[in-house]
Write an enzyme that holds these catalytic residues in place. Structure first.
Site, PDB file in Angstrom:
ATOM      1  N   TRP A  80       0.850  -1.195   0.000  1.00 51.18           N
ATOM      2  CA  TRP A  80       0.000   0.000   0.000  1.00 51.18           C
ATOM      3  C   TRP A  80       0.887   1.247   0.000  1.00 51.18           C
ATOM      4  O   TRP A  80       1.869   1.327   0.738  1.00 51.18           O
ATOM      5  CB  TRP A  80      -0.888  -0.011   1.247  1.00 51.18           C
ATOM      6  CG  TRP A  80      -1.726   1.214   1.427  1.00 51.18           C
ATOM      7  CD1 TRP A  80      -2.548   1.792   0.519  1.00 51.18           C
ATOM      8  CD2 TRP A  80      -1.830   2.013   2.619  1.00 51.18           C
ATOM      9  NE1 TRP A  80      -3.179   2.901   1.066  1.00 51.18           N
ATOM     10  CE2 TRP A  80      -2.748   3.057   2.357  1.00 51.18           C
ATOM     11  CE3 TRP A  80      -1.242   1.941   3.886  1.00 51.18           C
ATOM     12  CZ2 TRP A  80      -3.090   4.026   3.298  1.00 51.18           C
ATOM     13  CZ3 TRP A  80      -1.578   2.899   4.821  1.00 51.18           C
ATOM     14  CH2 TRP A  80      -2.496   3.927   4.531  1.00 51.18           C
ATOM     15  N   ASP A  91       0.939  -9.066   1.085  1.00 54.36           N
ATOM     16  CA  ASP A  91      -0.418  -8.519   1.155  1.00 54.36           C
ATOM     17  C   ASP A  91      -0.557  -7.331   0.227  1.00 54.36           C
ATOM     18  O   ASP A  91       0.296  -6.435   0.203  1.00 54.36           O
ATOM     19  CB  ASP A  91      -0.722  -8.081   2.589  1.00 54.36           C
ATOM     20  CG  ASP A  91      -2.119  -7.502   2.715  1.00 54.36           C
ATOM     21  OD1 ASP A  91      -3.075  -8.290   2.812  1.00 54.36           O
ATOM     22  OD2 ASP A  91      -2.256  -6.260   2.707  1.00 54.36           O
ATOM     23  N   TYR A  95      -5.103  -0.598  -4.506  1.00 57.00           N
ATOM     24  CA  TYR A  95      -3.819   0.076  -4.284  1.00 57.00           C
ATOM     25  C   TYR A  95      -3.238   0.581  -5.611  1.00 57.00           C
ATOM     26  O   TYR A  95      -3.090  -0.178  -6.573  1.00 57.00           O
ATOM     27  CB  TYR A  95      -2.818  -0.849  -3.616  1.00 57.00           C
ATOM     28  CG  TYR A  95      -3.153  -1.255  -2.193  1.00 57.00           C
ATOM     29  CD1 TYR A  95      -4.145  -0.605  -1.460  1.00 57.00           C
ATOM     30  CD2 TYR A  95      -2.472  -2.294  -1.576  1.00 57.00           C
ATOM     31  CE1 TYR A  95      -4.443  -0.983  -0.166  1.00 57.00           C
ATOM     32  CE2 TYR A  95      -2.764  -2.685  -0.271  1.00 57.00           C
ATOM     33  CZ  TYR A  95      -3.750  -2.027   0.425  1.00 57.00           C
ATOM     34  OH  TYR A  95      -4.054  -2.412   1.702  1.00 57.00           O
ATOM     35  N   GLN A 113      -7.898  -7.691   9.287  1.00 51.85           N
ATOM     36  CA  GLN A 113      -6.743  -6.829   9.066  1.00 51.85           C
ATOM     37  C   GLN A 113      -7.058  -5.412   9.552  1.00 51.85           C
ATOM     38  O   GLN A 113      -7.641  -4.609   8.828  1.00 51.85           O
ATOM     39  CB  GLN A 113      -6.341  -6.810   7.590  1.00 51.85           C
ATOM     40  CG  GLN A 113      -5.040  -6.059   7.366  1.00 51.85           C
ATOM     41  CD  GLN A 113      -4.538  -6.153   5.936  1.00 51.85           C
ATOM     42  OE1 GLN A 113      -4.149  -5.138   5.343  1.00 51.85           O
ATOM     43  NE2 GLN A 113      -4.523  -7.345   5.369  1.00 51.85           N
ATOM     44  N   SER A 147       0.052  -0.882   9.445  1.00 47.73           N
ATOM     45  CA  SER A 147       0.593   0.330  10.065  1.00 47.73           C
ATOM     46  C   SER A 147       1.105   0.111  11.482  1.00 47.73           C
ATOM     47  O   SER A 147       0.797   0.887  12.389  1.00 47.73           O
ATOM     48  CB  SER A 147      -0.447   1.458  10.061  1.00 47.73           C
ATOM     49  OG  SER A 147       0.173   2.705  10.267  1.00 47.73           O
ATOM     50  N   LEU A 165       3.883   0.802  12.460  1.00 49.34           N
ATOM     51  CA  LEU A 165       4.757   1.944  12.724  1.00 49.34           C
ATOM     52  C   LEU A 165       3.979   3.259  12.752  1.00 49.34           C
ATOM     53  O   LEU A 165       4.580   4.325  12.770  1.00 49.34           O
ATOM     54  CB  LEU A 165       5.864   2.034  11.665  1.00 49.34           C
ATOM     55  CG  LEU A 165       6.787   0.823  11.554  1.00 49.34           C
ATOM     56  CD1 LEU A 165       7.819   1.032  10.446  1.00 49.34           C
ATOM     57  CD2 LEU A 165       7.478   0.546  12.883  1.00 49.34           C
ATOM     58  N   LYS A 169      11.584   9.392  13.188  1.00 49.78           N
ATOM     59  CA  LYS A 169      12.215  10.329  12.249  1.00 49.78           C
ATOM     60  C   LYS A 169      11.478  11.656  12.148  1.00 49.78           C
ATOM     61  O   LYS A 169      12.015  12.626  11.605  1.00 49.78           O
ATOM     62  CB  LYS A 169      12.341   9.695  10.865  1.00 49.78           C
ATOM     63  CG  LYS A 169      11.032   9.366  10.164  1.00 49.78           C
ATOM     64  CD  LYS A 169      11.326   8.658   8.835  1.00 49.78           C
ATOM     65  CE  LYS A 169      10.077   8.097   8.200  1.00 49.78           C
ATOM     66  NZ  LYS A 169      10.384   7.324   6.979  1.00 49.78           N
TER      67      LYS A 169
END
Length: 327
Positions: free
Chosen positions: A21, A49, A54, A176, A205, A207, A215
């Site tokens: 994605w 996945d 997308y 999901q 996601s 992260l 960052k």
């Protein structure tokens, strides 16, 4: 690599899955995308996945080319259906026509005869659930999909879907959802219901759209080459780009340092501590990101570390179960 069973099924998947994605077919040039898939395979990732929507269907085509020539039984391939893929009135949703036609189109783009998991990308309130599940069942019986999953369904919807799957004698084995240290809306209702129904989470996601890599710093503009600096991709993460959240995330850095982990590794390892999570989906624009993220597989965080993480993040964590599918 660590491997886990998906739901109450016989399907084993890699605890780190590779997703495309916002990367393949849009942000990342094809050569880089192919290099990332190769890096994922080299690192032991076997689970991939994607979704028909997308990059306007381009992501599936790129992934199909990246996996071409690989022994089909050596990897698990997942895709999804729901969002519009054309301008027609039936080119969207979970009606029988769109499900069947989208599955055939996805298989062609992915250059395969079947997908291991076919997922309802959202819940469709405009179509009877019986129609949706019957269409999925027909695809399973035709050998086009081995198992069925859903994405971002709430607890009530998951329970209803699981009940119908049992009646139709097919296996609904996964959900999901978005899930991370910052976004924990599945914990109160979705996870307990899923455990009862024999369903695992394949989380996206982990992260928090890159926020948990550290960052992005408070008081600073996002790096130009980052997701937040990308006009289209950055729209999906605006809710996390607050001074308070960015400041709290920086407090995770000493915790990661004490464990000898990068912040990204700490975040991925955290979601994998949840026993209902079968896999965390990572994305990448460079092969080195893949190699860094996979090191989170098999990491165990003791209760004291989990408490330090909770203390560092405080009340910026979102836990409201009514926000399922809103992230």
């Amino acid at each position: 690599m660590e491997f886990r069973r998906l739901g109450r099924s016989g399907l084993t998947i890699s605890a780190i899955a590779y997703g495309n994605w916002l990367t393949h077919g849009s942000q990342v040039e094809e050569d880089a995308a192919l290099a990332c898939v190769s890096a994922a395979l080299d690192a032991g990732i076997t689970t991939f996945d994607t979704a028909d929507v997308y990059a306007g269907t381009k992501a599936e085509s790129v992934l199909g080319r990246a996996l071409a020539g690989r022994r089909r039984s050596s990897y698990e391939l997942f895709t999804k259906v729901y969002w519009p893929t054309g301008r027609g009135r039936n080119d969207r949703g979970l009606g029988r026509k769109h499900i069947i036609e989208s599955c055939h189109a996805s298989l062609e783009r992915l250059q395969t005869d079947y997908v291991d998991l076919y997922q309802a990308h959202r819940y469709d309130t405009t179509v009877p659930l019986e129609e949706t599940m019957t269409a999925f069942a027909d695809l399973v019986r035709a050998g086009k999909a081995l198992y069925i999953g859903v994405s971002e369904w709430n607890a009530e919807q998951i329970a209803a879907g699981a009940a119908l799957a049992r009646e139709l004698d097919i296996q609904l084995i996964s959900n999901q959802p978005q899930y991370s240290m910052l976004w924990r809306v599945i914990e109160a209702e979705v996870v307990p219901t899923s455990e009862k129904e024999g369903i695992s989470q394949i989380v996206w996601s982990p992260l928090a759209q890159g926020i948990l890599t550290g960052k992005y710093r408070p008081g600073e503009q996002p790096p130009a080459d980052s997701r937040a600096g990308h006009a289209e991709a950055g729209q999906s993460m605006r809710g996390f780009l607050t001074e308070e959240i960015l400041g709290r995330v920086q407090q995770l850095r000493p915790i990661a340092d004490d464990l000898g982990l990068s912040m990204a590794q700490l975040a991925i390892a955290w979601v994998l501590q949840n026993q209902n999570v079968a896999a965390a989906i990572i994305g990448a624009s460079r092969p080195e990101q893949v190699h860094d993220n996979v090191k989170a597989a098999g990491v165990r965080l003791d209760p004291a570390v989990l408490e330090r993480i909770d203390a560092a993040l405080g009340d910026v964590v979102e836990r409201d179960p009514t926000k399922t599918a809103r992230g």
